[in-house]
Design a protein around this motif. Structure first.
Motif, PDB file in Angstrom:
ATOM      1  N   ILE A 183       0.863  -1.177   0.000  1.00 37.15           N
ATOM      2  CA  ILE A 183       0.000   0.000   0.000  1.00 37.15           C
ATOM      3  C   ILE A 183       0.899   1.226   0.000  1.00 37.15           C
ATOM      4  N   ILE A 184       0.676   2.147  -0.934  1.00 31.86           N
ATOM      5  CA  ILE A 184       1.411   3.404  -1.002  1.00 31.86           C
ATOM      6  C   ILE A 184       0.418   4.533  -0.737  1.00 31.86           C
TER       7      ILE A 184
ATOM      8  N   ILE B  96       5.159  31.447  -6.939  1.00 32.10           N
ATOM      9  CA  ILE B  96       5.971  32.356  -7.759  1.00 32.10           C
ATOM     10  C   ILE B  96       7.300  31.694  -8.132  1.00 32.10           C
ATOM     11  N   THR B  97       7.961  31.125  -7.141  1.00 31.41           N
ATOM     12  CA  THR B  97       9.278  30.516  -7.375  1.00 31.41           C
ATOM     13  C   THR B  97       9.184  29.103  -7.931  1.00 31.41           C
ATOM     14  N   ARG B  98       7.972  28.507  -7.867  1.00 31.59           N
ATOM     15  CA  ARG B  98       7.764  27.131  -8.291  1.00 31.59           C
ATOM     16  C   ARG B  98       8.640  26.143  -7.517  1.00 31.59           C
ATOM     17  N   ILE B  99       8.931  26.515  -6.292  1.00 31.16           N
ATOM     18  CA  ILE B  99       9.658  25.626  -5.378  1.00 31.16           C
ATOM     19  C   ILE B  99       8.707  25.297  -4.236  1.00 31.16           C
ATOM     20  N   HIS B 100       8.136  24.136  -4.275  1.00 37.83           N
ATOM     21  CA  HIS B 100       7.130  23.735  -3.301  1.00 37.83           C
ATOM     22  C   HIS B 100       7.763  22.845  -2.227  1.00 37.83           C
ATOM     23  N   PRO B 101       7.258  22.900  -1.010  1.00 34.12           N
ATOM     24  CA  PRO B 101       7.838  22.084   0.067  1.00 34.12           C
ATOM     25  C   PRO B 101       7.587  20.608  -0.170  1.00 34.12           C
ATOM     26  N   ALA B 102       8.496  19.809   0.335  1.00 32.75           N
ATOM     27  CA  ALA B 102       8.371  18.354   0.197  1.00 32.75           C
ATOM     28  C   ALA B 102       7.299  17.827   1.142  1.00 32.75           C
ATOM     29  N   GLN B 103       6.573  16.827   0.693  1.00 31.32           N
ATOM     30  CA  GLN B 103       5.569  16.149   1.499  1.00 31.32           C
ATOM     31  C   GLN B 103       5.983  14.690   1.684  1.00 31.32           C
ATOM     32  N   THR B 104       5.355  14.033   2.654  1.00 29.17           N
ATOM     33  CA  THR B 104       5.790  12.702   3.078  1.00 29.17           C
ATOM     34  C   THR B 104       4.788  11.651   2.637  1.00 29.17           C
ATOM     35  N   ALA B 105       5.267  10.669   1.884  1.00 34.39           N
ATOM     36  CA  ALA B 105       4.459   9.523   1.468  1.00 34.39           C
ATOM     37  C   ALA B 105       5.005   8.263   2.134  1.00 34.39           C
ATOM     38  N   PHE B 106       4.125   7.284   2.335  1.00 33.49           N
ATOM     39  CA  PHE B 106       4.498   6.070   3.057  1.00 33.49           C
ATOM     40  C   PHE B 106       4.245   4.843   2.189  1.00 33.49           C
ATOM     41  N   SER B 107       5.076   3.831   2.424  1.00 32.46           N
ATOM     42  CA  SER B 107       4.918   2.537   1.773  1.00 32.46           C
ATOM     43  C   SER B 107       4.801   1.464   2.847  1.00 32.46           C
ATOM     44  N   PHE B 108       3.826   0.570   2.681  1.00 31.31           N
ATOM     45  CA  PHE B 108       3.604  -0.536   3.609  1.00 31.31           C
ATOM     46  C   PHE B 108       3.613  -1.828   2.796  1.00 31.31           C
ATOM     47  N   ARG B 109       4.589  -2.673   3.056  1.00 25.04           N
ATOM     48  CA  ARG B 109       4.677  -3.978   2.394  1.00 25.04           C
ATOM     49  C   ARG B 109       4.249  -5.075   3.370  1.00 25.04           C
ATOM     50  N   PHE B 110       3.503  -6.052   2.858  1.00 21.88           N
ATOM     51  CA  PHE B 110       2.954  -7.110   3.689  1.00 21.88           C
ATOM     52  C   PHE B 110       3.524  -8.445   3.212  1.00 21.88           C
ATOM     53  N   ASN B 111       4.102  -9.165   4.164  1.00 22.13           N
ATOM     54  CA  ASN B 111       4.679 -10.479   3.864  1.00 22.13           C
ATOM     55  C   ASN B 111       4.196 -11.451   4.930  1.00 22.13           C
ATOM     56  N   GLU B 112       3.378 -12.399   4.507  1.00 24.42           N
ATOM     57  CA  GLU B 112       2.795 -13.343   5.468  1.00 24.42           C
ATOM     58  C   GLU B 112       3.858 -14.319   5.963  1.00 24.42           C
TER      59      GLU B 112
END
Length: 358
Positions: free
Chosen positions: A133-134, A153-169
């Protein structure tokens, strides 16, 4: 009729109208002050009790006597901590791994609900597959109007945080959940997946997920009346993501000190309700004389100076002292460590709670 006479008659008429016609009618607004109350005598049968106006208190005889001194009972505070199932955690170089005692379907459902609650309104999942799941990028530090305008104006936007969840039974109905994060920025390619330990916001989210998984699994097992050894897990969590340690029922001060010593936690002598993860002599305090290392002309030549510590901004959580209290609840006695002064209270509470996990 000339113009002047017409104006005079109009003004006189308007004056009479605005006066409320009080010239022609009697004002009775103060008549109530001269009125006398109308009284009547109630004819009572012979032998009846006289009528009187008194305050009637229902069940007055069952109310305790307020004149005598009685023992005061302290009201029990509402219970705010919830039990957790033991969820194993391990920090890798590029990820944090949770060993969840549940199948993949249940683990995915808990993570999905967690992301929905974390994101709020709107879709919280960018993409998903059978084993991953991303999430969408989370903006943990929203910009103000001026900062947002400057970014446009500057087209420099702050970074945002995304998460990755991997599932292994895993075997025996367990699922290994691997948590990673990366920075995503508008008009810039995404970075590499990294361990949440590298970012304070991502670390707080991972810690909060650990508490949520343990709490949700405990509720599920309680519904099924199959908790097993889950109740013996000493860490409990509240709805803010702060952890508490379940010590048992009616523990003595010596029992508390023994549990702290076994967890590598030290009581600060001569203080009121203070503890530290390091020995008292290693605790950093404001006013301590510490070494100040400054590079001189040559990098190989370093002169050691002395300075006074003015704040604890550069001091790690391990070198600080924390106030604590023992909370007595219906479920037993709990050790609650105050971490509200820290920048990431969930993370510090998590580190302290891990000391009590066998």
């Amino acid at each position: 009729m000339n113009k002047f006479t017409l104006q005079l008659v109009s003004a006189s008429s308007l004056t009479i109208l605005l006066s409320g016609c009080s010239v022609f009618f009697t004002d009775h607004s103060d008549d109530y002050q001269e009125e006398k109350p109308v009284t009547s005598t109630l004819d009572m049968p012979a032998g009846s009790m006289p009528a009187s106006d008194v305050l009637v208190i229902p069940n007055e005889k069952n109310i305790a006597n307020l004149d005598g001194k009685t023992a005061y009972t302290t009201p029990r505070a509402p219970f705010v901590f919830y039990p957790m199932v033991a969820v194993g955690t391990e920090e890798q170089d590029d990820a944090i791994e949770f060993t969840v005692p549940a199948d993949i379907a249940q683990a995915r459902r808990i993570v999905t609900d967690f992301l929905t609650a974390l994101h709020g309104d709107g879709a919280s999942i960018a993409s998903q597959s059978d084993d991953q799941i991303i999430s969408v990028p989370f903006d943990f530090h929203p910009q103000g109007w001026w900062a947002s305008l400057w970014s446009d104006i500057t087209r420099i936007h702050p970074a945002q945080t995304a998460f990755s969840f991997r599932f292994n039974e895993q075997e025996e109905g367990k699922t290994l959940v691997t948590v990673q994060f990366r920075d995503e920025q508008q008009d810039v390619g995404p970075g590499n997946w990294m361990s949440p330990v590298q970012n304070d916001d991502a670390y707080s989210v991972a810690v909060r997920l650990w508490g949520t998984v343990g709490r949700q699994l405990n509720q599920s097992s309680a519904y099924l009346s199959n908790r097993g050894d889950a109740a013996s897990f000493p860490i409990w969590v509240d709805h803010h993501g702060i952890f508490a340690i379940h010590l048992g029922d009616k523990v003595s001060p010596s029992d508390v000190e023994a549990k702290l010593n076994a967890a590598g936690i030290y009581l600060i002598p001569g203080s009121n309700q203070l503890l530290a993860p390091v020995p008292p002599e290693d605790v950093a305090r404001v006013g301590d004389v510490v070494d100040l290392t400054l590079p001189l002309v040559d990098s190989d030549k370093i002169k050691s100076l002395k300075t006074i510590r003015r704040n604890l901004d550069d001091v790690s959580w391990e070198e600080r002292e924390y106030s604590y209290k023992i909370t007595h609840q219906k479920a037993g006695d709990f050790l609650v460590i105050d971490v509200s002064s820290m920048d990431s209270p969930e993370v510090v509470s998590y580190h302290l709670a891990q000391r009590f996990v066998n």
